[in-house]
Write a protein that holds these residues in place. Structure first.
Motif, PDB file in Angstrom:
ATOM      1  N   TRP A 389      42.448  42.492  40.700  1.00  0.00           N
ATOM      2  CA  TRP A 389      43.075  43.810  40.595  1.00  0.00           C
ATOM      3  C   TRP A 389      42.391  44.761  41.562  1.00  0.00           C
ATOM      4  O   TRP A 389      41.387  44.391  42.194  1.00  0.00           O
ATOM      5  CB  TRP A 389      43.046  44.338  39.156  1.00  0.00           C
ATOM      6  N   ASP A 390      42.913  45.978  41.693  1.00  0.00           N
ATOM      7  CA  ASP A 390      42.286  46.961  42.577  1.00  0.00           C
ATOM      8  C   ASP A 390      41.319  47.812  41.785  1.00  0.00           C
ATOM      9  O   ASP A 390      41.668  48.332  40.717  1.00  0.00           O
ATOM     10  CB  ASP A 390      43.361  47.850  43.215  1.00  0.00           C
ATOM     11  N   TYR A 391      40.130  47.951  42.321  1.00  0.00           N
ATOM     12  CA  TYR A 391      39.087  48.729  41.667  1.00  0.00           C
ATOM     13  C   TYR A 391      38.463  49.622  42.740  1.00  0.00           C
ATOM     14  O   TYR A 391      37.957  49.113  43.759  1.00  0.00           O
ATOM     15  CB  TYR A 391      38.044  47.790  41.059  1.00  0.00           C
ATOM     16  N   GLN A 392      38.571  50.920  42.539  1.00  0.00           N
ATOM     17  CA  GLN A 392      38.045  51.906  43.496  1.00  0.00           C
ATOM     18  C   GLN A 392      38.506  51.588  44.921  1.00  0.00           C
ATOM     19  O   GLN A 392      37.718  51.553  45.859  1.00  0.00           O
ATOM     20  CB  GLN A 392      36.529  51.948  43.407  1.00  0.00           C
ATOM     21  N   GLY A 393      39.797  51.307  45.034  1.00  0.00           N
ATOM     22  CA  GLY A 393      40.397  51.120  46.360  1.00  0.00           C
ATOM     23  C   GLY A 393      40.129  49.742  46.967  1.00  0.00           C
ATOM     24  O   GLY A 393      40.547  49.461  48.086  1.00  0.00           O
ATOM     25  N   LYS A 419      29.578  43.337  39.323  1.00  0.00           N
ATOM     26  CA  LYS A 419      29.232  43.577  37.926  1.00  0.00           C
ATOM     27  C   LYS A 419      29.315  42.284  37.125  1.00  0.00           C
ATOM     28  O   LYS A 419      30.175  41.439  37.379  1.00  0.00           O
ATOM     29  CB  LYS A 419      30.176  44.626  37.323  1.00  0.00           C
ATOM     30  N   GLU A 420      28.414  42.161  36.161  1.00  0.00           N
ATOM     31  CA  GLU A 420      28.556  41.107  35.154  1.00  0.00           C
ATOM     32  C   GLU A 420      28.784  41.812  33.834  1.00  0.00           C
ATOM     33  O   GLU A 420      27.915  42.556  33.362  1.00  0.00           O
ATOM     34  CB  GLU A 420      27.310  40.229  35.119  1.00  0.00           C
ATOM     35  N   ILE A 421      29.960  41.638  33.275  1.00  0.00           N
ATOM     36  CA  ILE A 421      30.285  42.319  32.013  1.00  0.00           C
ATOM     37  C   ILE A 421      29.834  41.396  30.881  1.00  0.00           C
ATOM     38  O   ILE A 421      30.301  40.256  30.784  1.00  0.00           O
ATOM     39  CB  ILE A 421      31.809  42.584  31.910  1.00  0.00           C
ATOM     40  N   LYS A 422      28.918  41.881  30.062  1.00  0.00           N
ATOM     41  CA  LYS A 422      28.403  41.055  28.970  1.00  0.00           C
ATOM     42  C   LYS A 422      29.468  40.905  27.881  1.00  0.00           C
ATOM     43  O   LYS A 422      30.086  41.887  27.478  1.00  0.00           O
ATOM     44  CB  LYS A 422      27.149  41.718  28.386  1.00  0.00           C
ATOM     45  N   MET A 430      41.489  34.610  31.033  1.00  0.00           N
ATOM     46  CA  MET A 430      41.518  36.046  31.298  1.00  0.00           C
ATOM     47  C   MET A 430      42.901  36.410  31.815  1.00  0.00           C
ATOM     48  O   MET A 430      43.526  35.614  32.520  1.00  0.00           O
ATOM     49  CB  MET A 430      40.505  36.337  32.394  1.00  0.00           C
ATOM     50  N   ARG A 431      43.364  37.573  31.458  1.00  0.00           N
ATOM     51  CA  ARG A 431      44.716  37.956  31.883  1.00  0.00           C
ATOM     52  C   ARG A 431      44.829  39.465  32.036  1.00  0.00           C
ATOM     53  O   ARG A 431      44.159  40.229  31.350  1.00  0.00           O
ATOM     54  CB  ARG A 431      45.747  37.593  30.810  1.00  0.00           C
ATOM     55  N   SER A 432      45.770  39.857  32.929  1.00  0.00           N
ATOM     56  CA  SER A 432      46.174  41.251  32.998  1.00  0.00           C
ATOM     57  C   SER A 432      47.601  41.291  33.567  1.00  0.00           C
ATOM     58  O   SER A 432      48.274  40.264  33.637  1.00  0.00           O
ATOM     59  CB  SER A 432      45.201  42.053  33.876  1.00  0.00           C
ATOM     60  N   HIS A 433      48.014  42.478  33.979  1.00  0.00           N
ATOM     61  CA  HIS A 433      49.324  42.668  34.599  1.00  0.00           C
ATOM     62  C   HIS A 433      49.156  43.858  35.522  1.00  0.00           C
ATOM     63  O   HIS A 433      48.409  44.790  35.188  1.00  0.00           O
ATOM     64  CB  HIS A 433      50.369  42.950  33.502  1.00  0.00           C
ATOM     65  N   SER A 434      49.843  43.843  36.665  1.00  0.00           N
ATOM     66  CA  SER A 434      49.628  44.951  37.618  1.00  0.00           C
ATOM     67  C   SER A 434      49.976  46.308  36.993  1.00  0.00           C
ATOM     68  O   SER A 434      49.457  47.336  37.416  1.00  0.00           O
ATOM     69  CB  SER A 434      50.429  44.718  38.891  1.00  0.00           C
ATOM     70  N   LYS A 435      50.828  46.311  35.940  1.00  0.00           N
ATOM     71  CA  LYS A 435      51.200  47.598  35.338  1.00  0.00           C
ATOM     72  C   LYS A 435      50.302  47.942  34.150  1.00  0.00           C
ATOM     73  O   LYS A 435      50.539  48.947  33.471  1.00  0.00           O
ATOM     74  CB  LYS A 435      52.648  47.549  34.871  1.00  0.00           C
ATOM     75  N   ILE A 455      39.157  44.953  28.471  1.00  0.00           N
ATOM     76  CA  ILE A 455      38.333  45.605  29.498  1.00  0.00           C
ATOM     77  C   ILE A 455      39.184  46.607  30.261  1.00  0.00           C
ATOM     78  O   ILE A 455      40.300  46.296  30.680  1.00  0.00           O
ATOM     79  CB  ILE A 455      37.797  44.531  30.479  1.00  0.00           C
ATOM     80  N   LYS A 456      38.664  47.808  30.445  1.00  0.00           N
ATOM     81  CA  LYS A 456      39.386  48.813  31.246  1.00  0.00           C
ATOM     82  C   LYS A 456      39.148  48.448  32.715  1.00  0.00           C
ATOM     83  O   LYS A 456      37.998  48.335  33.160  1.00  0.00           O
ATOM     84  CB  LYS A 456      38.824  50.201  30.879  1.00  0.00           C
ATOM     85  N   LYS A 457      40.250  48.294  33.445  1.00  0.00           N
ATOM     86  CA  LYS A 457      40.104  47.787  34.806  1.00  0.00           C
ATOM     87  C   LYS A 457      39.475  48.808  35.759  1.00  0.00           C
ATOM     88  O   LYS A 457      38.883  48.442  36.754  1.00  0.00           O
ATOM     89  CB  LYS A 457      41.473  47.347  35.345  1.00  0.00           C
ATOM     90  N   ASP A 458      39.600  50.128  35.420  1.00  0.00           N
ATOM     91  CA  ASP A 458      39.043  51.088  36.364  1.00  0.00           C
ATOM     92  C   ASP A 458      37.605  51.500  36.046  1.00  0.00           C
ATOM     93  O   ASP A 458      36.999  52.260  36.793  1.00  0.00           O
ATOM     94  CB  ASP A 458      39.952  52.319  36.529  1.00  0.00           C
ATOM     95  N   THR A 459      37.060  50.980  34.929  1.00  0.00           N
ATOM     96  CA  THR A 459      35.642  51.273  34.647  1.00  0.00           C
ATOM     97  C   THR A 459      34.820  49.985  34.509  1.00  0.00           C
ATOM     98  O   THR A 459      33.601  50.028  34.475  1.00  0.00           O
ATOM     99  CB  THR A 459      35.497  52.075  33.325  1.00  0.00           C
ATOM    100  N   LEU A 460      35.501  48.884  34.391  1.00  0.00           N
ATOM    101  CA  LEU A 460      34.866  47.576  34.170  1.00  0.00           C
ATOM    102  C   LEU A 460      34.047  47.565  32.882  1.00  0.00           C
ATOM    103  O   LEU A 460      33.023  46.888  32.778  1.00  0.00           O
ATOM    104  CB  LEU A 460      33.989  47.168  35.368  1.00  0.00           C
TER     105      LEU A 460
END
Ligand code: DHE
Length: 534
Positions: A389-393, A419-422, A430-435, A455-460
């Motif tokens: 996904w896109d994260y901070q551009g 980042k390593e998310i504990k 793992m899954r998401s969707h562009s929307k 997980i919030k994609k824009d804060t990880l």
């Protein structure tokens, strides 16, 4: 000796496999071997198959165990194997019994079972004549928002309406499907692979399995070409890939998987690489990855510059030398390590691979065939379930880990771990969707197997952890076409698919199902949506 056809208990079908089993039978003349065989039948056969040919678990012959040293194999029997269905036997078998089982599985079969193109062809079944079936769907639903849900509990699949979340139909599949079923590019047909080699073509419009074929003895998965014409099947046994005509699943070609030095290898998995018009073949026992173009242009137009790579004799051939029979030429990419698990960047320029027992990921450029980066990846990343996904551009790639409780997030421009998310334990999918602003990651293993992190994609950051069915494994999500709903599996015979609102994260509906594993949305799959597996 007259051989009776074997009645396969699993499918109820009569299979002319007798000669196969006879040739696979090990030498049972010694007393020790007889005792070991008895142990095998009692404890191993239900998963690893009659005659060690593989079923739910892999085939067990020295040729398939070349990368597993005997002392490691002892540990696997004693302690089980993470991320598989292999249980621990340390409380069931004593040391002598384990040792005799090890000797047994490392004893070569008198002759390795053969499964020739002719054998495959002989199993090809046409249940229905496609031209006589209606060309219109026999139900009313948005054809792009359908799901296939695989139910391992009783070897079935459900065709689910993704708007109403009502099952449209439920049907029997072959025993022990594995890997994602693959859709035809228009989404009308879906192809399933079972661990014992059966490939089934299901016509969604008519809700019927139309064709079947047994493409291998112990199979990994299948992939379908972007033009919809071919399916490729990767096998552990025999060591090969088989290319099928998707029209009727008749076999077109079988390619033995041997390295350029002639070393035979199991196939870890096969993939479709849409922008390249080629299949990618991951080899388990040799340090090579293969690319097989399937374009009707024979790859000539697309791969002009690489003509020599595809020449089967390895010579510096000219494009003009291409012959029509070179329809599926093999391009070999040498790697520095054995690579088991793969991920591809969305453009299919680079492949990211890890060996299950190594500590690094390797990034290999398909065009130059060169390693372009090493990624710090510890534990056992499950790259195949990774998403981007896109994260901070910038584009990031996130992978669960089947040995350690973490999600690794990697920036794809420079292949650095950012980042390593504990997490509360090792995870599988793992899954998401562009929307969707969220990525979902399960905790598949250990005491927290009932949990799923969001997980919030824009804060990880993990913003919510759910445990919808206490004590039962919750794993594998898939989004609806529009990304508004998420479907999660409860992996239990008395299980369910739970539908969530993808924004409020609230439960909307619970559909009872029998150990549902993966579910696959037509639109997301045929459009190679970034948040889902390909
Ligand atoms: Fe899978 C996909 C390999 C064990 C359920 N699994 C895949 C793929 C590979 C793979 C390479 C991608 C192929 C594809 O979709 O076309 N899996 C392996 C293994 O090597 C491993 C660890 C050992 C093995 O026994 O093969 C393994 N897998 C399992 C399981 O034990 C699971 C949980 C239960 C089962 O069905 O056997 C399991 N694997 C799945 C599922 C997918 C999958 C549901 C498809 C995921 C998707 O969303 O596409």
């Amino acid at each position: 000796m007259k051989i009776k056809p074997l009645i396969c208990k699993i499918t109820g079908l009569t299979l002319a496999l007798a000669s196969l089993f006879v040739s696979a039978t090990p030498d049972t003349s010694s007393k020790d071997n007889k005792a070991a065989e008895k142990l095998y039948v009692e404890h191993c056969q239900s998963c690893h198959g009659v005659g060690r040919l593989g079923a739910m678990g892999p085939a067990l012959f020295p040729e398939n165990l070349s990368r597993l040293r005997k002392n490691k194999a002892v540990k696997v029997i004693k302690n089980g194997r993470p991320a598989t269905q292999m249980p621990a036997f340390d409380k069931i078998l004593n040391q002598t019994e384990i040792a005799s089982l090890i000797d047994y599985i490392y004893t070569p079969a008198k002759e390795l079972p053969k499964w020739t193109l002719a054998d495959i062809r002989a199993t090809n079944i046409q249940h229905f004549e496609q031209s006589k079936l209606p060309n219109k769907p026999q139900f009313d639903a948005d054809l792009m928002n359908l799901f296939i849900v695989v139910e391992l509990g009783d070897h079935s699949a459900t065709l689910l309406n993704g708007d109403t979340f009502e099952p449209i139909t439920r049907f029997k599949t072959r025993f022990a499907l594995h890997g994602g079923p693959k859709y035809s590019p228009d989404g009308r047909f879906v192809y399933f692979a079972s661990r014992d080699g059966w490939i089934s073509k299901y016509d969604i419009y008519n809700m019927k399995i139309v064709s079947e074929v047994r493409a291998g003895i112990n199979t990994r998965n299948l992939a379908v070409s972007s033009d919809g014409k071919y399916a490729i099947v990767g096998n552990y046994l025999p060591h090969n890939v088989v290319i099928l005509d998707t029209k009727d699943l008749s076999p077109i070609e079988m390619i033995e998987t041997k390295s350029s030095e002639g070393v035979s290898s199991r196939v870890s998995a096969v993939y479709n690489a849409p922008p390249r018009h080629s299949f990618i073949v991951a080899l388990k026992d040799v340090k090579e990855v293969w690319e097989i173009p399937y374009s009707d242009k024979g790859g000539v137009d697309v791969y002009k510059g690489w003509a020599h790579d595809y020449r089967k004799d390895g010579g510096e051939g000219k494009v003009e030398n291409w012959k029509s029979e070179d329809r599926f030429p093999v391009r070999r990419i040498q790697t520095q390590d054995y690579l088991d698990d793969f991920f591809f960047d969305p453009e299919y320029i680079n492949l990211i691979g890890t060996a299950r027992n190594s500590h690094n990921g390797q990034v290999i450029n398909f065009d130059t065939k060169k390693k372009v980066a090493t990624i710090e990846l510890t534990g056992m990343p499950h790259l195949g379930s990774g998403i981007t996904w896109d994260y901070q551009g910038k584009e990031v790639f996130a992978s669960p880990n089947i040995k350690e409780g973490k999600i690794t997030v990697i920036e794809m421009e420079n292949w650095q771990v950012i980042k390593e998310i504990k997490t509360d334990g090792p995870g599988f999918f793992m899954r998401s969707h562009s929307k969707s602003p969220y990525a979902w990651a399960d905790v598949f293993f250990g005491p927290n197997k009932e949990k799923v992190h969001i997980i919030k994609k824009d804060t990880l950051e993990i913003v919510k952890t759910i445990a919808p069915a206490p004590g039962k494994t919750a794993a594998h999500v898939e989004f609806t076409k529009d990304g508004k709903y998420v479907l999660l599996s409860i992996w239990d015979n008395d299980g369910a698919v739970i539908v969530y609102d993808a924004n409020t994260l609230e439960e909307v509906k619970r559909l009872p199902m029998k150990k549902p594993s993966g579910k696959y949305n037509v639109y997301n799959k045929i459009n190679y949506e970034r948040g889902t597996s390909h």
